[in-house]
Design a protein around this motif. Structure first.
Motif, short mmCIF file in Angstrom:
data_model
loop_
_atom_site.label_atom_id
_atom_site.label_comp_id
_atom_site.label_asym_id
_atom_site.label_seq_id
_atom_site.Cartn_x
_atom_site.Cartn_y
_atom_site.Cartn_z
N PRO A 1 88.96 -25.57 26.67
CA PRO A 1 88.81 -25.58 28.26
C PRO A 1 91.11 -24.62 28.44
CG PRO A 1 89.67 -27.46 27.69
CD PRO A 1 89.37 -27.46 26.61
N GLU A 2 91.07 -24.42 29.74
CA GLU A 2 92.41 -22.88 29.58
C GLU A 2 93.74 -24.09 29.72
OE1 GLU A 2 91.75 -20.37 31.93
OE2 GLU A 2 89.96 -18.68 30.47
N THR A 3 94.22 -24.54 28.82
CA THR A 3 95.53 -25.91 28.90
C THR A 3 95.81 -25.60 28.18
OG1 THR A 3 96.40 -27.64 29.84
CG2 THR A 3 94.14 -27.67 28.41
N ASP A 4 97.32 -25.95 28.32
CA ASP A 4 98.18 -26.21 26.60
C ASP A 4 97.81 -26.87 25.52
OD1 ASP A 4 99.49 -24.28 28.16
OD2 ASP A 4 100.99 -25.14 28.75
N GLN A 5 96.91 -28.08 25.93
CA GLN A 5 96.80 -29.04 25.10
C GLN A 5 95.99 -30.13 26.14
OE1 GLN A 5 100.87 -31.23 24.40
NE2 GLN A 5 100.09 -32.38 26.06
N MET A 6 94.87 -30.43 24.87
CA MET A 6 94.05 -32.16 24.33
C MET A 6 94.59 -33.09 24.30
SD MET A 6 90.39 -29.35 24.37
CE MET A 6 89.95 -31.35 25.18
N VAL A 7 94.61 -34.48 25.19
CA VAL A 7 95.01 -35.62 24.12
C VAL A 7 93.65 -36.06 24.36
CG1 VAL A 7 97.40 -37.16 24.76
CG2 VAL A 7 97.95 -34.70 25.34
N PHE A 8 93.61 -36.76 23.22
CA PHE A 8 93.09 -37.68 22.59
C PHE A 8 93.05 -38.70 22.29
CE2 PHE A 8 91.98 -33.26 21.50
CZ PHE A 8 90.29 -32.63 21.44
N LYS A 9 93.30 -39.44 23.12
CA LYS A 9 94.15 -41.06 23.53
C LYS A 9 92.43 -41.83 22.85
CE LYS A 9 96.39 -41.30 27.64
NZ LYS A 9 97.53 -42.42 28.36
N ALA A 10 93.50 -42.81 21.46
CA ALA A 10 92.05 -43.17 19.88
C ALA A 10 92.82 -44.64 20.00
CB ALA A 10 92.58 -42.42 18.95
N PRO B 1 101.77 -42.38 19.02
CA PRO B 1 101.70 -41.07 19.09
C PRO B 1 99.88 -40.99 19.29
CG PRO B 1 101.86 -40.89 17.24
CD PRO B 1 102.04 -42.56 17.08
N ALA B 2 99.18 -40.41 20.40
CA ALA B 2 97.74 -39.94 20.52
C ALA B 2 97.70 -38.64 20.04
CB ALA B 2 97.60 -40.03 21.96
N PRO B 3 96.70 -38.50 19.41
CA PRO B 3 96.09 -37.07 18.29
C PRO B 3 96.28 -35.79 19.66
CG PRO B 3 94.79 -38.89 18.42
CD PRO B 3 95.45 -39.48 19.03
N VAL B 4 96.63 -34.85 19.12
CA VAL B 4 97.32 -33.95 20.59
C VAL B 4 96.57 -32.75 19.66
CG1 VAL B 4 98.68 -32.14 21.54
CG2 VAL B 4 99.12 -34.56 21.52
N LEU B 5 95.49 -31.50 20.23
CA LEU B 5 95.28 -30.58 20.00
C LEU B 5 95.87 -29.23 21.23
CD1 LEU B 5 93.55 -28.79 18.89
CD2 LEU B 5 91.66 -28.70 20.25
N LYS B 6 97.10 -28.63 19.83
CA LYS B 6 97.94 -27.36 21.12
C LYS B 6 96.83 -26.71 21.23
CE LYS B 6 101.64 -29.43 20.81
NZ LYS B 6 102.34 -29.72 22.26
N LEU B 7 97.06 -25.84 22.93
CA LEU B 7 95.61 -24.70 22.86
C LEU B 7 96.65 -23.43 22.89
CD1 LEU B 7 92.79 -26.52 24.97
CD2 LEU B 7 92.97 -26.34 22.39
N ALA B 8 96.47 -22.17 22.59
CA ALA B 8 97.17 -21.32 23.02
C ALA B 8 95.86 -20.13 23.23
CB ALA B 8 97.56 -20.15 21.42
N ALA B 9 96.69 -19.49 24.00
CA ALA B 9 96.03 -18.35 25.66
C ALA B 9 95.31 -17.37 24.09
CB ALA B 9 96.82 -17.55 26.59
N ALA B 10 93.83 -16.77 24.36
CA ALA B 10 93.28 -16.20 23.71
C ALA B 10 93.95 -14.59 23.75
CB ALA B 10 91.92 -15.81 24.29
N SER B 11 93.91 -13.90 22.40
CA SER B 11 94.76 -12.61 22.91
C SER B 11 92.89 -11.55 22.39
CB SER B 11 95.83 -12.15 21.68
OG SER B 11 94.62 -12.58 20.45
N ASP B 12 94.05 -10.35 22.69
CA ASP B 12 92.87 -9.79 23.14
C ASP B 12 91.95 -9.17 21.71
OD1 ASP B 12 94.52 -7.29 24.83
OD2 ASP B 12 93.93 -8.93 25.35
N ALA B 13 92.55 -9.62 20.59
CA ALA B 13 91.56 -9.92 19.10
C ALA B 13 90.97 -11.32 19.15
CB ALA B 13 93.02 -9.58 17.85
#
Length: 238
Positions: A136-145, A171-183
């Motif tokens: 998804p186009e969001t800053d992070q995904m939080v996976f509560k475990a 702390p819940a596991p967190v996947l940080k999401l960066a915006a896609a670049s042209d490459a």
């Protein structure tokens, strides 16, 4: 006089030990997602790493909750020998688009249950691999475990990241999401990017740094204690 010096040496050593424990505290093991970063709109394989923190009980079940506010159209689970995976799908309040198709439901929870003899024993860990995308186009995904032990204990790794950057208690596991670049690789090409090697190296370096800091503090306390003891012995001899 000798007793006073010895008491002082014992106090110094105790302070050093307390400092070592304080340093080691933040490095305490918990459920993590590796790698910890990925690209918005892309595909990735993540591993949920589950260490066993109990000295007497084994981990028998793991429940990972995928964020419903950031659903993923494609979720594939890699089999783990001795464990049964059970994904749960939920109807989405707002459908999402993926490859020109409208997705009305998505996986929002995965539960792994161990067969007898396959539990995560004390002093060991297990990894559970999942392929996700498009992200998804969001800053992070939080996976509560939720981690369940053989003695009935359930450890809830559900605390979301803090705003001040400090680590929460569970702390819940967190996947940080960066915006896609042209490459970046287009989202239409679902190639699984396995960056776990670099993430493992980063985690290993971090753990090594904490270990070195604790070792230095412990050695400093030991040296101070020995010097105080030597001084006390010399005073007694005089």
């Amino acid at each position: 006089m000798k007793q006073a010096v010895l008491r002082r040496a014992a106090a110094v050593s105790a302070m050093a030990a307390a400092f070592v424990l304080a340093v080691a505290g933040p490095a305490a093991a918990h459920v993590t997602v590796n790698p910890s970063t990925a690209t918005q709109g892309g595909y990735t394989k993540v591993s949920f790493r589950v260490p066993n923190e109990s000295d007497t009980a084994s981990t028998t079940k793991l429940e990972i909750n995928l964020p419903e506010n950031a659903p993923v159209a494609s979720v594939s689970i890699k089999p783990v020998p001795g464990w049964t995976a059970a994904p749960v799908k939920t109807k989405l309040a707002t459908p999402i688009k993926a490859h020109d198709s409208e997705i009305t439901e998505a996986v929002t929870k995965i539960t792994w249950t161990a067969d007898k003899g396959a539990e995560i024993k004390p002093g060991t860990f297990q990894e559970f691999d999942v392929s996700l995308g498009p992200l998804p186009e969001t800053d992070q995904m939080v996976f509560k475990a939720l981690q369940t032990y053989s003695d009935g204990t359930v450890v809830r790794w559900i605390d979301e990241p803090t705003t001040d950057g400090t680590e929460p208690e569970s702390p819940a596991p967190v996947l940080k999401l960066a915006a896609a670049s042209d490459a970046s690789t287009p989202a239409s090409a679902p190639a699984e990017a396995d960056a776990s090697g670099s993430a493992d190296a980063e985690e290993s370096n971090s753990g090594a740094a904490w270990g070195i800091a604790g070792l230095v503090a412990g050695l400093a306390g030991l040296v101070l204690g020995l010097l105080a003891y030597r001084k006390a012995a010399q005073g007694a001899g005089a």
